[in-house]
Design a protein around this motif. Structure first.
Motif, PDB file in Angstrom:
ATOM      1  N   ALA A   1       0.827  -1.207   0.000  1.00 61.55           N
ATOM      2  CA  ALA A   1       0.000   0.000   0.000  1.00 61.55           C
ATOM      3  C   ALA A   1       0.861   1.255   0.000  1.00 61.55           C
ATOM      4  CB  ALA A   1      -0.937  -0.005   1.207  1.00 61.55           C
ATOM      5  N   GLU A   2       1.952   1.240   0.757  1.00 61.23           N
ATOM      6  CA  GLU A   2       2.827   2.409   0.787  1.00 61.23           C
ATOM      7  C   GLU A   2       3.571   2.557  -0.533  1.00 61.23           C
ATOM      8  OE1 GLU A   2       6.432   4.469   3.405  1.00 61.23           O
ATOM      9  OE2 GLU A   2       5.697   2.467   3.954  1.00 61.23           O
ATOM     10  N   ARG A   3       3.951   1.433  -1.111  1.00 56.64           N
ATOM     11  CA  ARG A   3       4.612   1.494  -2.409  1.00 56.64           C
ATOM     12  C   ARG A   3       3.688   2.145  -3.446  1.00 56.64           C
ATOM     13  NH1 ARG A   3       7.991  -4.257  -2.940  1.00 56.64           N
ATOM     14  NH2 ARG A   3       8.788  -4.222  -0.791  1.00 56.64           N
ATOM     15  N   LEU A   4       2.423   1.767  -3.362  1.00 52.86           N
ATOM     16  CA  LEU A   4       1.449   2.361  -4.277  1.00 52.86           C
ATOM     17  C   LEU A   4       1.340   3.859  -4.038  1.00 52.86           C
ATOM     18  CD1 LEU A   4      -0.541   1.462  -6.510  1.00 52.86           C
ATOM     19  CD2 LEU A   4      -2.306   1.349  -4.737  1.00 52.86           C
ATOM     20  N   ASP A   5       1.375   4.276  -2.777  1.00 56.55           N
ATOM     21  CA  ASP A   5       1.318   5.704  -2.458  1.00 56.55           C
ATOM     22  C   ASP A   5       2.546   6.438  -2.996  1.00 56.55           C
ATOM     23  OD1 ASP A   5      -1.101   5.477  -1.187  1.00 56.55           O
ATOM     24  OD2 ASP A   5      -0.224   5.203   0.812  1.00 56.55           O
ATOM     25  N   ILE A   6       3.725   5.829  -2.854  1.00 53.06           N
ATOM     26  CA  ILE A   6       4.953   6.464  -3.342  1.00 53.06           C
ATOM     27  C   ILE A   6       4.882   6.644  -4.857  1.00 53.06           C
ATOM     28  CG2 ILE A   6       7.439   6.157  -3.637  1.00 53.06           C
ATOM     29  CD1 ILE A   6       7.452   4.664  -0.951  1.00 53.06           C
ATOM     30  N   VAL A   7       4.445   5.609  -5.542  1.00 61.16           N
ATOM     31  CA  VAL A   7       4.347   5.676  -7.004  1.00 61.16           C
ATOM     32  C   VAL A   7       3.334   6.740  -7.409  1.00 61.16           C
ATOM     33  CG1 VAL A   7       3.545   4.408  -9.033  1.00 61.16           C
ATOM     34  CG2 VAL A   7       5.140   3.337  -7.451  1.00 61.16           C
ATOM     35  N   ARG A   8       2.223   6.830  -6.674  1.00 67.85           N
ATOM     36  CA  ARG A   8       1.214   7.849  -6.987  1.00 67.85           C
ATOM     37  C   ARG A   8       1.795   9.251  -6.794  1.00 67.85           C
ATOM     38  NH1 ARG A   8      -2.538   6.010  -4.061  1.00 67.85           N
ATOM     39  NH2 ARG A   8      -3.846   5.045  -5.668  1.00 67.85           N
ATOM     40  N   GLU A   9       2.556   9.452  -5.720  1.00 66.27           N
ATOM     41  CA  GLU A   9       3.161  10.764  -5.472  1.00 66.27           C
ATOM     42  C   GLU A   9       4.206  11.105  -6.537  1.00 66.27           C
ATOM     43  OE1 GLU A   9       4.546  11.367  -1.463  1.00 66.27           O
ATOM     44  OE2 GLU A   9       2.906  10.157  -0.633  1.00 66.27           O
ATOM     45  N   VAL A  10       4.991  10.114  -6.963  1.00 66.29           N
ATOM     46  CA  VAL A  10       5.957  10.350  -8.038  1.00 66.29           C
ATOM     47  C   VAL A  10       5.231  10.762  -9.314  1.00 66.29           C
ATOM     48  CG1 VAL A  10       7.622   9.222  -9.580  1.00 66.29           C
ATOM     49  CG2 VAL A  10       7.758   8.845  -7.115  1.00 66.29           C
TER      50      VAL A  10
ATOM     51  N   GLU B   1       2.311  12.260  -9.509  1.00 66.18           N
ATOM     52  CA  GLU B   1       1.798  13.627  -9.335  1.00 66.18           C
ATOM     53  C   GLU B   1       2.922  14.646  -9.504  1.00 66.18           C
ATOM     54  OE1 GLU B   1       0.071  13.460  -5.502  1.00 66.18           O
ATOM     55  OE2 GLU B   1      -1.776  12.428  -6.153  1.00 66.18           O
ATOM     56  N   ALA B   2       4.126  14.309  -9.019  1.00 62.48           N
ATOM     57  CA  ALA B   2       5.264  15.224  -9.172  1.00 62.48           C
ATOM     58  C   ALA B   2       5.629  15.379 -10.639  1.00 62.48           C
ATOM     59  CB  ALA B   2       6.459  14.701  -8.375  1.00 62.48           C
ATOM     60  N   LEU B   3       5.632  14.262 -11.375  1.00 60.61           N
ATOM     61  CA  LEU B   3       5.930  14.341 -12.812  1.00 60.61           C
ATOM     62  C   LEU B   3       4.865  15.137 -13.548  1.00 60.61           C
ATOM     63  CD1 LEU B   3       7.124  10.669 -13.489  1.00 60.61           C
ATOM     64  CD2 LEU B   3       8.530  12.730 -13.482  1.00 60.61           C
ATOM     65  N   GLY B   4       3.621  14.975 -13.132  1.00 59.54           N
ATOM     66  CA  GLY B   4       2.532  15.698 -13.784  1.00 59.54           C
ATOM     67  C   GLY B   4       2.596  17.194 -13.593  1.00 59.54           C
TER      68      GLY B   4
ATOM     69  N   ARG C   1      14.380  14.834 -12.275  1.00 63.64           N
ATOM     70  CA  ARG C   1      15.097  14.465 -11.046  1.00 63.64           C
ATOM     71  C   ARG C   1      14.772  15.434  -9.908  1.00 63.64           C
ATOM     72  NH1 ARG C   1      19.037  13.436 -15.077  1.00 63.64           N
ATOM     73  NH2 ARG C   1      19.673  11.246 -15.138  1.00 63.64           N
ATOM     74  N   ARG C   2      14.650  16.703 -10.242  1.00 64.89           N
ATOM     75  CA  ARG C   2      14.409  17.727  -9.223  1.00 64.89           C
ATOM     76  C   ARG C   2      13.087  17.509  -8.505  1.00 64.89           C
ATOM     77  NH1 ARG C   2      11.857  22.245  -8.180  1.00 64.89           N
ATOM     78  NH2 ARG C   2      10.656  22.153 -10.125  1.00 64.89           N
ATOM     79  N   VAL C   3      12.052  17.042  -9.233  1.00 68.80           N
ATOM     80  CA  VAL C   3      10.740  16.878  -8.593  1.00 68.80           C
ATOM     81  C   VAL C   3      10.548  15.489  -7.995  1.00 68.80           C
ATOM     82  CG1 VAL C   3       9.708  18.603 -10.119  1.00 68.80           C
ATOM     83  CG2 VAL C   3       9.561  16.180 -10.740  1.00 68.80           C
ATOM     84  N   VAL C   4      11.283  14.498  -8.493  1.00 67.31           N
ATOM     85  CA  VAL C   4      11.085  13.125  -8.011  1.00 67.31           C
ATOM     86  C   VAL C   4      11.892  12.849  -6.742  1.00 67.31           C
ATOM     87  CG1 VAL C   4      11.509  10.684  -8.557  1.00 67.31           C
ATOM     88  CG2 VAL C   4      10.451  12.188 -10.259  1.00 67.31           C
ATOM     89  N   GLU C   5      13.113  13.332  -6.688  1.00 67.43           N
ATOM     90  CA  GLU C   5      13.979  13.000  -5.551  1.00 67.43           C
ATOM     91  C   GLU C   5      13.379  13.391  -4.201  1.00 67.43           C
ATOM     92  OE1 GLU C   5      16.549  11.085  -5.401  1.00 67.43           O
ATOM     93  OE2 GLU C   5      16.466  10.737  -7.560  1.00 67.43           O
ATOM     94  N   PRO C   6      12.739  14.585  -4.065  1.00 63.49           N
ATOM     95  CA  PRO C   6      12.135  14.907  -2.760  1.00 63.49           C
ATOM     96  C   PRO C   6      11.071  13.903  -2.326  1.00 63.49           C
ATOM     97  CG  PRO C   6      12.344  16.877  -4.105  1.00 63.49           C
ATOM     98  CD  PRO C   6      12.670  15.726  -4.987  1.00 63.49           C
TER      99      PRO C   6
ATOM    100  N   GLY D   1      11.929   8.082   3.155  1.00 64.54           N
ATOM    101  CA  GLY D   1      13.067   7.412   3.753  1.00 64.54           C
ATOM    102  C   GLY D   1      14.235   7.194   2.824  1.00 64.54           C
ATOM    103  N   GLY D   2      13.989   7.218   1.510  1.00 60.22           N
ATOM    104  CA  GLY D   2      15.073   7.078   0.541  1.00 60.22           C
ATOM    105  C   GLY D   2      15.891   5.823   0.747  1.00 60.22           C
ATOM    106  N   SER D   3      17.197   5.945   0.613  1.00 60.31           N
ATOM    107  CA  SER D   3      18.083   4.785   0.688  1.00 60.31           C
ATOM    108  C   SER D   3      18.076   4.138   2.072  1.00 60.31           C
ATOM    109  CB  SER D   3      19.513   5.194   0.320  1.00 60.31           C
ATOM    110  OG  SER D   3      19.971   6.224   1.179  1.00 60.31           O
ATOM    111  N   THR D   4      17.747   4.915   3.122  1.00 58.40           N
ATOM    112  CA  THR D   4      17.729   4.341   4.472  1.00 58.40           C
ATOM    113  C   THR D   4      16.627   3.301   4.623  1.00 58.40           C
ATOM    114  OG1 THR D   4      16.294   6.121   5.267  1.00 58.40           O
ATOM    115  CG2 THR D   4      18.683   6.444   5.466  1.00 58.40           C
ATOM    116  N   ARG D   5      15.588   3.402   3.796  1.00 60.37           N
ATOM    117  CA  ARG D   5      14.502   2.423   3.835  1.00 60.37           C
ATOM    118  C   ARG D   5      14.481   1.555   2.579  1.00 60.37           C
ATOM    119  NH1 ARG D   5       8.817   4.480   4.814  1.00 60.37           N
ATOM    120  NH2 ARG D   5       8.542   2.266   5.354  1.00 60.37           N
TER     121      ARG D   5
END
Length: 768
Positions: free
Chosen positions: A466-475, A477-480, A561-566, A572-576
């Motif tokens: 479910a969280e993975r789905l949320d992350i993909v959805r946010e990515v 939205e950022a691309l959009g 890259r500028r909108v996706v990395e945040p 959690g990025g690489s730490t998670r």
């Protein structure tokens, strides 16, 4: 009666004098033996050249080596998700309810689907809006029809909710046999849909490749022969002899075939850039022949014929060898390129140019010794039509030199603004069929260029589905939010909104939601939106943008890259164990464009360095060598500086012209300096202002006509390719013609002005 007897006796006397001249007789015999050898080799050369030309050109992905990092990343992406080799087809009436779409899918994927001669299928996957809609509305996804259509809009369904398209994925076998495969698609769609050829619109990477193949063939077939005729006519005018025009033209044509035979011998492949090689080698060979005949005529006038051919060889071999050698060095500098078309073009064109030097020296002096061009040999001293212009240049030498230096410095500041591109919009003209089809499809369906972002979850990450789905959805939205992006596709696009599992729900309810999500994700994996890989899982997010927007890929990817990395960092990025990767065709194209730009500077600088060293050695010092390079660098820097100032985009054809033109420009410099040094010697070796002025006038008298003639042959001859529908060919022809004209200005304005100033003291006179 007496007059009738005089002519044969005069002819007999001339024949006797010719055979009495042992050097002339030996040169003539060498010419005959050489012609016999060339005639014997011609059938093999022609057969090999035709075989090379008949092979389809390589595609942009093949232009870079297999170990090229961006190509490796693209190969990994296509291996996990889907091939980028697709054809997108649509037509008026291609709707969700159209039965013709289903008939085509059956024909393309059924037991009668087309295959190559080895029995391998051409197509690996065929999709349509109707088939995708059926999959989304069926369990386990079970989207309602309106939601499913909304999610597919801009991808497989048009803005009207009815217009759709067919997407055909190609296997490696289909890509190899792409012309026949595309012809089959066109024929089958016309038969199943009953649509006229003009109403059928196809696009995609495979169509781009086929369009390049067709444009290459058309350029050679339709523009090559007229260009050859123009070159021959200009050669005839320059030499003032039909017979010598035929000899020089055929010798150069033989070397064109030899260059293509070299391609086959070394195992290289046909590519789009090679279509301009025949005309380039032909014009350079003809130019070398014109210069050699000019030296032969000069020596015949000075020495009344006897021993003139041998003296002409002694005088001409160094400037002609340097001319062909420096042109070849300019071409060979392209070998440093990582892009196969540029590297192959540079090497084999250099082979052809060096061959023209050898065959013209083997044949022309002997033929000329036996049958000189009487109307030129007996016409007295060289014409002085260029002397008024020469006088004007000499009188204003200082002002011209200062103006050239200022122009050079100003233009150089614009070089940093040069941009390169290999996008479809730089390969074809707006009026071409392929561009019109792209425009129609983007209007009827949606943007056709995908930008791929892969969200990688490591095997030991704690993030749940479910969280993975949320992350993909946010990515997504950022691309959009990026202006050029008009649509985003991901797993989140095809999953209905689920209850928030973070709120207070029973354990049983959470288990049901998680199971439902897992069922849907397995279906999305079949749709190639999710992939389990070694060490984790990849979730694909695809942004869509226009192929015809003239996008700066480097800036766009930086913005992605500028909108996706945040987003990645916020989870959690690489730490998670969460990371984003940027792949697909766009990063590969951007890497190729960066390579093009690097190649432009590296090849030009390497050619400039090597040719400068040669010039220093020939001129006997560092200072005269550098001074001699000024009129050659001048046209290149000025033209490319202007292109940088105007932010004009350069393509693969334009990038090569700088190194090629530099090698060609040095030709005229060597010939002019040869006669300048002879002029100094005639003035007693004096480097006084009066002596330099007289030497410049002498160089104008003897070298300017041949320089003008060869510039016209090369410049006007190559312009025959300007109407070509293949934009790199057209731009190569136009830019090379401009550079040849600029080089002529450098040789007949800037160089004489330099020689007439105090800088001319650095050049030594010829040995008498």
């Amino acid at each position: 009666m007496a007059s009738m007897e005089t002519a044969p006796s005069a002819t007999t006397a001339r024949r006797g004098r010719f055979w009495a001249d042992r050097s002339a007789a030996r040169l003539f015999q060498l010419a005959l033996v050489s012609l016999a050898a060339l005639a014997a080799a011609a059938p093999w050369i022609a057969t090999t050249a035709i075989r090379v030309i008949g092979v389809d050109a390589t595609t942009p992905i093949d232009w870079v080596p297999a170990l090229f990092p961006a190509r490796q990343a693209y190969a990994e992406f296509t291996a996990e998700f889907e091939s980028g080799d697709v054809v997108i087809a649509s037509w008026p009436g291609c709707t969700l309810a159209a039965p013709s779409v289903g008939r085509f899918l059956t024909a393309a994927t059924g037991p009668e689907a087309p295959r190559d001669e080895a029995g391998r299928p051409w197509f690996e996957d065929v999709a349509s809006g109707a088939a995708a809609l059926e999959r989304l509305t069926a369990p386990p996804l079970s989207l309602d029809r309106e939601t499913a259509i909304e999610r597919l809009t801009g991808i497989l369904i048009g803005p009207d909710g009815e217009q759709t398209c067919v997407v055909i994925g190609f296997t490696p076998a289909g890509r190899t046999d792409r012309r026949r495969a595309v012809d089959w698609i066109r024929t089958m769609l016309r038969d199943t849909a009953g649509v006229a050829a003009a109403e059928l619109h196809l696009a995609g990477p495979v169509i781009d490749d086929v369009a390049v193949d067709v444009a290459s063939d058309e350029s050679l077939r339709f523009y090559g022969p007229p260009a050859a005729v123009i070159v021959f006519v200009l050669t005839w005018i320059a030499l003032k002899s039909f017979r010598y025009a035929v000899v020089v033209f055929l010798l150069s044509l033989f070397c064109v075939g030899l260059a293509f035979a070299s391609v086959g011998f070394w195992g290289d492949r046909m590519n789009p850039v090679l279509i301009v090689m025949p005309l380039l080698v032909l014009t350079l060979g003809v130019a070398g022949g014109i210069h050699l005949v000019n030296y032969l005529v000069e020596e015949y006038r000075r020495g009344q014929g006897r021993g003139a051919a041998l003296r002409a060889i002694k005088t001409a071999w160094l400037p002609c060898s340097l001319s062909a050698g420096t042109t070849s060095l300019g071409l060979l500098s392209l070998v440093v390129s990582e892009l196969e078309p540029i590297r192959v073009f540079g090497f084999h064109a250099a082979v052809g140019v060096l061959a023209t030097l050898v065959v013209t020296f083997l044949v022309l002096p002997g033929i000329f010794a036996r049958w000189p061009i009487r109307r030129r040999v007996d016409s007295g001293p060289a014409p002085s039509s260029g002397l008024p212009w020469a006088g004007w240049v000499v009188r204003r030498a200082g002002a011209i030199t200062l103006a050239a230096a200022a122009g050079l410095g100003l233009a150089a500041t614009g070089v940093g603004g040069i941009r390169t591109s290999v996008g479809i919009d730089t390969l074809f003209t707006p009026a071409s069929r392929v561009i019109r089809d792209y425009a129609w499809l983007e209007n009827a369906i949606g943007p056709l260029v995908p930008v791929e972002v892969l969200v990688r979850f490591s095997a030991d990450t704690e993030t749940r589905a479910a969280e993975r789905l949320d992350i993909v959805r946010e990515v997504g939205e950022a691309l959009g939010s990026i202006r050029p992006v008009t649509g985003v596709t991901s797993a989140a696009s095809f999953v209905p909104e689920l209850p928030d599992t973070s709120v207070s729900l029973t354990v049983a309810r959470k288990v049901v939601i998680a199971r439902r999500l897992e069922d849907r994700l397995s279906q999305l994996s079949a749709m190639r939106l999710i992939r389990d890989v070694e060490g984790g899982q990849l979730w694909r997010v695809t942004a869509h943008t226009s192929a015809l927007a003239g996008l700066d890929y480097a800036a766009f990817l930086e913005e992605v890259r500028r909108v996706v990395e945040p987003v990645i960092v916020s989870h959690g990025g690489s730490t998670r164990g969460v990371a984003a990767e940027y792949t697909g065709a766009m990063p590969l194209i951007n890497a190729i464009q960066n390579t093009l730009l690097r190649d432009l500077f590296v090849s030009f600088l390497s050619a400039c360095l090597v040719i400068s060293l040669v010039t220093m050695a020939v001129e006997g010092g560092i200072v005269p060598g550098l001074l001699a390079m000024v009129p050659n660098v001048f046209p290149m820097v000025v033209l490319f500086g202007l292109l940088g100032w105007t932010r004009t985009t350069l393509d693969i054809g334009s990038v090569m012209t700088a190194s090629v033109a530099l090698g060609m420009a040095v030709d005229g410099t060597f010939h002019f300096l040869t006669f300048f040094r002879r002029g100094l010697a005639a003035a007693g070796g004096s480097a006084t202002p009066a002596g330099r002025a007289a030497a410049v006038m002498a160089a104008f008298r003897h070298a300017a006509p041949a320089l003008l003639q060869t510039a016209l042959v090369c410049g006007i001859g190559i312009l025959a390719f300007v109407p070509s529908p293949f934009a790199p060919t057209r731009r190569f022809a136009l830019m090379l013609s401009l550079l040849v004209a600029s080089a002529l200005v450098g040789d007949l304005v800037v160089l004489p002005a330099l020689l007439a100033t105090r800088a001319g003291r650095w050049f030594r006179s010829a040995r008498v």
